[in-house]
Design a protein around this motif. Structure first.
Motif, short mmCIF file in Angstrom:
data_model
loop_
_atom_site.label_atom_id
_atom_site.label_comp_id
_atom_site.label_asym_id
_atom_site.label_seq_id
_atom_site.Cartn_x
_atom_site.Cartn_y
_atom_site.Cartn_z
N SER A 70 0.83 -1.21 0.00
CA SER A 70 0.00 0.00 0.00
C SER A 70 0.86 1.26 0.00
CB SER A 70 -0.92 0.01 1.23
OG SER A 70 -1.78 -1.10 1.22
N GLU A 86 -7.51 10.20 -0.17
CA GLU A 86 -8.30 8.97 -0.04
C GLU A 86 -7.40 7.78 0.28
OE1 GLU A 86 -11.34 6.23 -2.71
OE2 GLU A 86 -11.09 8.35 -3.20
N ARG A 90 -7.21 5.31 3.81
CA ARG A 90 -7.25 3.85 3.77
C ARG A 90 -5.98 3.26 4.40
NH1 ARG A 90 -11.59 2.29 0.85
NH2 ARG A 90 -12.42 3.71 -0.73
N SER A 94 -5.71 0.70 7.57
CA SER A 94 -4.92 -0.53 7.51
C SER A 94 -3.94 -0.62 8.67
CB SER A 94 -4.16 -0.60 6.17
OG SER A 94 -5.06 -0.67 5.09
N LEU A 147 -15.89 5.28 1.66
CA LEU A 147 -15.35 4.15 2.40
C LEU A 147 -16.31 2.97 2.44
CD1 LEU A 147 -13.60 5.87 5.46
CD2 LEU A 147 -12.54 4.83 3.44
N ARG A 150 -17.09 1.69 -2.86
CA ARG A 150 -15.84 1.93 -3.59
C ARG A 150 -16.06 2.56 -4.96
NH1 ARG A 150 -11.02 0.05 -1.93
NH2 ARG A 150 -10.98 -1.19 -0.02
N THR A 166 -10.61 8.65 11.39
CA THR A 166 -9.37 7.92 11.67
C THR A 166 -8.58 8.57 12.79
OG1 THR A 166 -8.30 9.11 9.82
CG2 THR A 166 -9.15 6.89 9.36
#
Length: 205
Positions: A70, A86, A90, A94, A147, A150, A166
């Motif tokens: 990632s 974005e 993510r 993770s 989220l 997709r 987050t």
């Protein structure tokens, strides 16, 4: 080797020692040199610093192959604030997952529904549907549409909500228990990415 050993660059390291318990040394070869390009954008510069700060939270010597892959993808897109914001969110999700505090955004915690998910419980980190969450709306976090679906991209408001979500879980589960705060580079990245998205939206309208 200082010009090569910069955040964002990718290198190949080979460690050698006569015996395993010896200190040994590394032989290094550059693979991809991104640092110069990343330094051209405030969003990219803040972003790579913020991700490096996140990765320092992981236990040493544990493999995190998904995060590695990632990170490589995000580093190639940090110059585009729309994509970078974005992807960064993510990535934070993770990291939370790899630290054992994963969010469940696939179905409603109360009903099991997989549609019309617009909230996240600030306690459980699970998605909540519009109907189930309505009585507690003022206490819920917003679940950004991109989220849970997709096929939808992030805009300024949904990205802002995602950063707030987050940040809440990083603070609650990671930073506050360790007595530390969110890194300043993250705030710089968030402000830079949102500023560009806002100006882009204004120009389009």
């Amino acid at each position: 080797m200082q010009p090569v050993l910069q955040p964002g660059n990718e290198v190949e390291l080979v460690w050698r020692a006569r015996l395993e318990e010896h200190m040994g040394d590394f032989r290094m070869e550059p693979v991809r040199l991104r640092a110069a390009q990343l330094m051209e954008s405030a969003t990219a510069l803040y972003g790579v610093q913020a991700m490096a700060a996140l990765l320092r939270l992981l236990p040493e010597r544990d493999p995190h192959l998904y995060l590695y892959d990632s990170l490589s993808i995000i580093l190639d897109h940090l110059h585009d604030p729309a994509d970078a914001g974005e992807l960064f969110v993510r990535f934070e999700i993770s990291v939370l997952n790899d630290l054992g505090f994963g969010l469940d955004l696939a179905e409603c915690a109360a009903t099991g529904a997989r549609t019309d998910l617009i909230y996240v419980s600030p306690k459980s980190g699970r998605a909540v549907s519009r109907e189930a969450g309505a009585p507690y709306a003022d206490r819920m976090l917003v679940l950004p549409a991109f989220l849970s679906d997709r096929s939808r991209g992030a805009d300024h408001d949904s990205l802002l909500a995602a950063f707030r979500m987050t940040a809440h879980f990083l603070n609650r589960h990671v930073y506050e228990p360790r007595g530390i705060t969110l890194p300043a580079a993250r705030d710089g990245f968030v402000q830079s990415a949102l500023k560009v998205l806002k100006s882009t939206a204004s120009a389009a309208s």
